[in-house]
Write an enzyme that holds these catalytic residues in place. Structure first.
Site, PDB file in Angstrom:
ATOM      1  CG  ASP A   1       8.527  11.303  -5.745  1.00  0.00           C
ATOM      2  OD1 ASP A   1       7.720  10.621  -5.072  1.00  0.00           O
ATOM      3  OD2 ASP A   1       8.517  12.546  -5.759  1.00  0.00           O
TER       4      ASP A   1
ATOM      5  CG  ASP B   1      -9.224 -12.295   0.532  1.00  0.00           C
ATOM      6  OD1 ASP B   1     -10.201 -13.037   0.740  1.00  0.00           O
ATOM      7  OD2 ASP B   1      -8.414 -12.463  -0.399  1.00  0.00           O
TER       8      ASP B   1
ATOM      9  CG  HIS C   1      -8.014  -3.748  -1.539  1.00  0.00           C
ATOM     10  ND1 HIS C   1      -9.062  -2.881  -1.756  1.00  0.00           N
ATOM     11  CD2 HIS C   1      -6.925  -2.953  -1.336  1.00  0.00           C
ATOM     12  CE1 HIS C   1      -8.632  -1.623  -1.685  1.00  0.00           C
ATOM     13  NE2 HIS C   1      -7.332  -1.649  -1.445  1.00  0.00           N
TER      14      HIS C   1
ATOM     15  NE  ARG D   1      -4.010   1.982   2.151  1.00  0.00           N
ATOM     16  CZ  ARG D   1      -4.241   2.831   3.167  1.00  0.00           C
ATOM     17  NH1 ARG D   1      -3.552   2.698   4.295  1.00  0.00           N
ATOM     18  NH2 ARG D   1      -5.125   3.772   3.053  1.00  0.00           N
TER      19      ARG D   1
ATOM     20  CG  ASN E   1      -0.622   8.990   3.514  1.00  0.00           C
ATOM     21  OD1 ASN E   1      -1.032   8.201   2.671  1.00  0.00           O
ATOM     22  ND2 ASN E   1      -0.076  10.143   3.212  1.00  0.00           N
TER      23      ASN E   1
ATOM     24  N   PRO F   1      -7.318   7.729  -4.310  1.00  0.00           N
ATOM     25  CG  PRO F   1      -7.657   5.709  -5.423  1.00  0.00           C
ATOM     26  CD  PRO F   1      -6.594   6.707  -5.057  1.00  0.00           C
TER      27      PRO F   1
ATOM     28  CB  SER G   1      -7.030 -15.994   2.711  1.00  0.00           C
ATOM     29  OG  SER G   1      -7.647 -15.188   1.738  1.00  0.00           O
TER      30      SER G   1
ATOM     31  CG  HIS H   1      -1.112   5.490  -0.261  1.00  0.00           C
ATOM     32  ND1 HIS H   1      -1.762   6.106   0.777  1.00  0.00           N
ATOM     33  CD2 HIS H   1      -1.999   4.588  -0.753  1.00  0.00           C
ATOM     34  CE1 HIS H   1      -2.981   5.591   0.917  1.00  0.00           C
ATOM     35  NE2 HIS H   1      -3.143   4.655   0.004  1.00  0.00           N
TER      36      HIS H   1
HETATM   37  C1  HEM Z   1      -8.644   1.415  -6.433  1.00  0.00           C
HETATM   38  C2  HEM Z   1      -8.594   2.335  -5.504  1.00  0.00           C
HETATM   39  C3  HEM Z   1      -8.233   2.020  -4.090  1.00  0.00           C
HETATM   40  C4  HEM Z   1      -8.917   2.432  -2.998  1.00  0.00           C
HETATM   41  C5  HEM Z   1     -10.163   3.306  -2.973  1.00  0.00           C
HETATM   42  C6  HEM Z   1      -8.243   1.889  -1.847  1.00  0.00           C
HETATM   43  C7  HEM Z   1      -8.622   2.112  -0.541  1.00  0.00           C
HETATM   44  C8  HEM Z   1      -8.078   1.469   0.547  1.00  0.00           C
HETATM   45  C9  HEM Z   1      -8.497   1.664   1.910  1.00  0.00           C
HETATM   46  C10 HEM Z   1      -9.583   2.623   2.379  1.00  0.00           C
HETATM   47  C11 HEM Z   1      -7.774   0.829   2.680  1.00  0.00           C
HETATM   48  C12 HEM Z   1      -7.889   0.624   4.184  1.00  0.00           C
HETATM   49  C13 HEM Z   1      -6.903   1.450   4.943  1.00  0.00           C
HETATM   50  C14 HEM Z   1      -7.188   1.348   6.404  1.00  0.00           C
HETATM   51  O1  HEM Z   1      -8.358   1.421   6.804  1.00  0.00           O
HETATM   52  O2  HEM Z   1      -6.224   1.216   7.187  1.00  0.00           O
HETATM   53  C15 HEM Z   1      -6.879   0.120   1.819  1.00  0.00           C
HETATM   54  C16 HEM Z   1      -5.986  -0.820   2.233  1.00  0.00           C
HETATM   55  C17 HEM Z   1      -5.069  -1.425   1.422  1.00  0.00           C
HETATM   56  N1  HEM Z   1      -4.861  -1.158   0.072  1.00  0.00           N
HETATM   57 FE1  HEM Z   1      -6.055  -0.067  -1.098  1.00  0.00          FE
HETATM   58  N2  HEM Z   1      -7.176   1.148  -2.261  1.00  0.00           N
HETATM   59  C18 HEM Z   1      -7.124   1.202  -3.627  1.00  0.00           C
HETATM   60  C19 HEM Z   1      -6.170   0.635  -4.447  1.00  0.00           C
HETATM   61  C20 HEM Z   1      -5.100  -0.093  -3.984  1.00  0.00           C
HETATM   62  C21 HEM Z   1      -3.991  -0.508  -4.795  1.00  0.00           C
HETATM   63  C22 HEM Z   1      -3.796  -0.149  -6.262  1.00  0.00           C
HETATM   64  C23 HEM Z   1      -3.170  -1.237  -3.998  1.00  0.00           C
HETATM   65  C24 HEM Z   1      -1.874  -1.892  -4.341  1.00  0.00           C
HETATM   66  C25 HEM Z   1      -1.646  -2.509  -5.468  1.00  0.00           C
HETATM   67  C26 HEM Z   1      -3.780  -1.271  -2.687  1.00  0.00           C
HETATM   68  C27 HEM Z   1      -3.288  -1.956  -1.620  1.00  0.00           C
HETATM   69  C28 HEM Z   1      -3.842  -1.946  -0.351  1.00  0.00           C
HETATM   70  C29 HEM Z   1      -3.376  -2.790   0.731  1.00  0.00           C
HETATM   71  C30 HEM Z   1      -2.303  -3.851   0.641  1.00  0.00           C
HETATM   72  C31 HEM Z   1      -4.145  -2.446   1.851  1.00  0.00           C
HETATM   73  C32 HEM Z   1      -4.032  -3.040   3.255  1.00  0.00           C
HETATM   74  C33 HEM Z   1      -3.160  -2.158   4.120  1.00  0.00           C
HETATM   75  C34 HEM Z   1      -2.978  -2.684   5.526  1.00  0.00           C
HETATM   76  O3  HEM Z   1      -3.216  -3.853   5.802  1.00  0.00           O
HETATM   77  O4  HEM Z   1      -2.561  -1.886   6.367  1.00  0.00           O
HETATM   78  N3  HEM Z   1      -4.929  -0.551  -2.722  1.00  0.00           N
HETATM   79  N4  HEM Z   1      -7.079   0.535   0.523  1.00  0.00           N
HETATM   80  C1  LIG Z   2       2.508   7.488   9.230  1.00  0.00           C
HETATM   81  C2  LIG Z   2       1.940   8.828   9.504  1.00  0.00           C
HETATM   82  O1  LIG Z   2       2.646   9.815   9.495  1.00  0.00           O
HETATM   83  N1  LIG Z   2       0.638   8.879   9.746  1.00  0.00           N
HETATM   84  C3  LIG Z   2      -0.067  10.119   9.965  1.00  0.00           C
HETATM   85  C4  LIG Z   2      -1.195  10.210   8.954  1.00  0.00           C
HETATM   86  O2  LIG Z   2      -1.993  11.327   9.193  1.00  0.00           O
HETATM   87  C5  LIG Z   2      -2.550  11.421  10.503  1.00  0.00           C
HETATM   88  C6  LIG Z   2      -3.392  12.663  10.547  1.00  0.00           C
HETATM   89  O3  LIG Z   2      -4.415  12.585   9.646  1.00  0.00           O
HETATM   90  C7  LIG Z   2      -1.446  11.452  11.556  1.00  0.00           C
HETATM   91  O4  LIG Z   2      -2.027  11.457  12.861  1.00  0.00           O
HETATM   92  C8  LIG Z   2      -0.569  10.210  11.393  1.00  0.00           C
HETATM   93  O5  LIG Z   2       0.509  10.261  12.275  1.00  0.00           O
END
Ligand code: HEM
Ligand SMILES: CC(=O)N[C@H]1CO[C@H](CO)[C@@H](O)[C@@H]1O
Ligand SMILES: *[C@@H]1O[C@H](CO)[C@@H](O)[C@H](O)[C@H]1NC(C)=O
Ligand SMILES: *[C@@H]1O[C@H](CO)[C@@H](O)[C@H](O)[C@H]1NC(C)=O
Ligand SMILES: *[C@@H]1O[C@H](CO)[C@@H](O)[C@H](O)[C@H]1NC(C)=O
Length: 326
Positions: free
Chosen positions: A76, A247, A195, A64, A96, A165, A250, A68
């Site tokens: 970069d 998911d 995801h 992720r 973030n 997004p 898994s 980002h």
């Molecule tokens: C298509 C648009 C996308 C949206 C709207 C989106 C949105 C999100 C959101 C809201 C989360 C949850 C974050 C949280 O609550 O901590 C998430 C998690 C995640 N996203 Fe996406 N995402 C998108 C695309 C992608 C892409 C392109 C990738 C990588 C190829 C990706 C990889 C991940 C991963 C691995 C997580 C899990 C992070 C964790 O376990 O901390 N996402 N995403």
């Molecule tokens: C890793 C990191 O710097 N996370 C920050 C993301 O943004 C929130 C505020 O929206 C900060 O509280 C986190 O420290």
């Protein structure tokens, strides 16, 4: 004759590259550090695998983080920069909040610097570490990462919300967001497969459970049994602490089950469910249930994502520390 053709093709490519800035992958290439730091990719893999060993959630974090990074100012390493007295960096922006693994990138960078000082960019380290962390479960690289990226010097909080997004985007919004990065609808469906690992916070989807259209209703496109399960996990619509697996069952296994679950209307976010609302995207979802197809396509789309607006040649710099500009 053959050589002439090659020269013509080469000139065309140079001209095209000059005009458009990219020729699929731009100026990145395979094993860019082959002569300048031959052990770089091995060190990155070793240190990444060491960390994944003790933290199975790390692959999701780094995958992720790479996404980002690439979607804001290109790949970069701008996501890695800390805020300074006069600038608030990307990492402070709400999307973030749940990013982590910065310490792992710092550790990898330190190990690489020991071997080759000031040679390997943080942007390449992040691209490779994302790949290597996901690949740990397979014990082999799951996609090719071209290298030669250089590090940016700018990271602005204000650029995050307009480029990353949000989970409430519908299909057209997602498609347009990806198109701005020169990624296709196909890339969108394939990369959403990321995801298959990781977690989401309740707050990112409780609107679907409790107040979808502002009338205290539930998202009709969400599987009702799954909705009940999610309501038990997230009883409060404003819960910003509790997480659920994206998911279910898994979430630490990288594979095509994301698509199987999606077709059961169990995609966690609106942005996941949105992939079923376009006929063409839906057909791609069905194809990607095949794990072999998913892995093949994911490898190609990651290559395209990893090439977004990269800095190469003499642009940018090679940071000494990933958290700050030189
Ligand atoms: C298509 C648009 C996308 C949206 C709207 C989106 C949105 C999100 C959101 C809201 C989360 C949850 C974050 C949280 O609550 O901590 C998430 C998690 C995640 N996203 Fe996406 N995402 C998108 C695309 C992608 C892409 C392109 C990738 C990588 C190829 C990706 C990889 C991940 C991963 C691995 C997580 C899990 C992070 C964790 O376990 O901390 N996402 N995403
Ligand atoms: C890793 C990191 O710097 N996370 C920050 C993301 O943004 C929130 C505020 O929206 C900060 O509280 C986190 O420290
Ligand atoms: C998309 O492609 C165009 C044309 O090749 C190029 O000018 C633009 O910089 C690219 N944008 C991104 C985000 O890669
Ligand atoms: C649901 O949303 C509407 C419109 O945004 C808002 O007025 C209402 O207070 C919300 N209800 C709950 C229970 O949050
Ligand atoms: C960036 O910030 C983190 C967290 O505050 C810190 O651990 C790290 O050392 C900082 N990096 C640099 C290069 O200042």
């Amino acid at each position: 004759m053959k050589i002439e053709t090659n020269i013509i093709l080469l000139s065309v490519c140079i001209v095209v590259t000059g005009f458009l800035g990219v020729c699929q992958g731009g100026n990145l290439r395979k094993n860019f550090y082959k002569t300048t730091c031959p052990s770089a990719e091995k060190i990155i893999q070793d240190v990444t695998w060491k960390h994944v060993c003790s933290n199975p959630n790390l692959p999701a974090k780094l995958l992720r983080m790479h996404f980002h990074d690439c979607f804001v100012r290109g790949c970069d390493a701008s996501i890695l920069l800390n805020s300074t007295a006069d600038n608030t960096a990307e990492k402070e922006s709400p999307p973030n909040q749940s990013l982590s693994g910065f310490d792992v990138i710092d550790d990898i960078k330190a190990q690489v610097e020991k071997q080759c000082k000031g040679v390997v960019s943080c942007a390449d380290i992040l691209s490779l570490a994302a790949r290597d962390s996901v690949s740990f479960q397979f014990q082999k690289p799951m996609w090719e990462v071209l290298t030669g990226r250089r590090d940016g010097t700018v990271s602005r909080i204000a650029e995050v919300l307009s480029n990353i997004p949000p989970p409430i985007f519908n299909f057209d919004q997602l498609k347009n967001n990806f198109a701005r990065k020169n990624l296709t609808m196909h890339d969108l469906v394939v990369l959403s497969g990321g995801h298959t690992i990781g977690i989401g916070h309740c707050i990112a989807f409780t609107n679907r459970l409790y107040n979808f259209t502002g009338r205290g209703d539930q998202d009709p496109s969400l599987n009702p049994t799954y909705a009940e399960f999610l309501k038990k996990k997230c009883p409060s619509p404003t819960d910003a602490i509790t997480t659920v697996e994206m998911d279910p069952g898994s979430s630490q296994k990288f594979g095509s089950s994301y698509y199987t679950i999606l077709l059961q209307n169990k995609g966690l976010f609106q942005s996941d469910a949105a992939l079923l609302t376009s006929k063409q995207a839906r057909n791609t979802v069905k194809e990607l249930v095949s794990q072999i197809d998913f892995f093949t396509e994911f490898a190609q789309s990651m290559k395209r994502m990893g090439a977004i607006e990269v800095l190469t040649g003499t642009a940018g710099e090679i940071r000494k520390q990933c958290g700050k500009v030189n």
